[in-house]
Design a protein around this motif. Structure first.
Motif: not given
Length: 173
Positions: A27-28, A30, A39, A42, A115, A149, A166, A168-169
Motif C-alpha cells: 500500500p502507498a 498515505q 484509497g 498515489i 492496489r 479510489g 485504485d 497507488v503508484k
C-alpha cells in the motif's frame, strides 16, 4: 521500434502478465490526514528524487477535465463521463519529466500500479502534447459520483485493460 520499446519497458519493470496471480502491491504511504482505507493517495516515483505523495486534494489544484469514455470489458460495454486531471499535467507539475536534452521525454516510460498489483507500462511520448497527445487522466469521479479510489483512464482504447483502478503508484523512468 515499437516492439523494442515495449520489450525494454517490460524487462525494466518486470510487468505481470495480468491480474490473475499478480502479487499484492504494497500500500502507498498515505499523506497526513488521509485514512489508509481512503484509497485516494498515489505515490509518484521520479528519477533521482524522493517519492512524492499525491492526494485527491493535490490533484484538485490542477486544471480539471471531463471526458466521455467507452470501452469494452469482460462484462460488456462500459461508458461513463469521467472527471479528473490529465496525467501529463500531474507529471509536469511534479517535475517528473526529463528536460534539457532534445526530446528527452521520449526516452522515458512510466508504469501505473493499482492496489491489487495490476501494472501497465506506457511511453511518455503517448501523452506528450507534441507527440501522441493521448488525454490519459487520473479520474476522481465518474458520472458525477466520487470514485472510491483514483483511476487511470485511457481514452481511445477499444478495451479497458489499460485503465487501472485504485491507482497507488506511478513510476517514471
Amino acid at each position: 521500434m515499437r516492439l523494442v520499446v515495449v520489450l525494454a519497458a517490460m524487462a525494466l519493470l518486470a510487468v505481470p502478465s495480468g491480474r490473475a496471480g499478480a502479487q499484492e502491491a504494497a500500500p502507498a504511504v498515505q499523506a497526513p490526514g488521509i485514512q489508509a482505507t481512503d484509497g485516494r493517495a498515489i505515490e509518484l516515483a521520479v528519477p533521482g528524487g524522493a517519492p512524492i505523495r499525491l492526494t485527491a486534494r493535490d490533484l484538485a489544484r490542477l486544471p480539471a477535465i471531463e471526458q466521455e469514455v467507452a470501452f469494452q470489458t469482460s462484462q460488456g460495454l462500459s461508458r461513463a463521463r469521467y472527471r479528473g486531471v490529465l496525467l501529463w499535467d500531474v507529471l509536469e507539475a511534479n517535475h517528473a519529466l526529463a528536460t534539457g536534452g532534445h526530446h528527452d521525454e521520449l526516452r522515458q516510460i512510466f508504469s501505473v500500479t493499482g492496489r491489487d498489483g495490476y501494472r501497465i507500462v506506457f511511453s511518455v511520448g503517448e501523452i506528450a502534447p507534441d507527440f501522441g497527445s493521448r488525454a490519459m487522466m487520473i479520474a476522481t469521479a465518474a458520472d458525477g459520483k466520487p470514485l472510491a479510489g483514483l483511476r487511470l483512464i485511457v481514452p481511445g482504447d477499444r478495451r479497458g485493460a489499460r485503465s487501472v483502478r485504485d491507482v497507488v503508484k506511478i513510476e517514471v523512468r
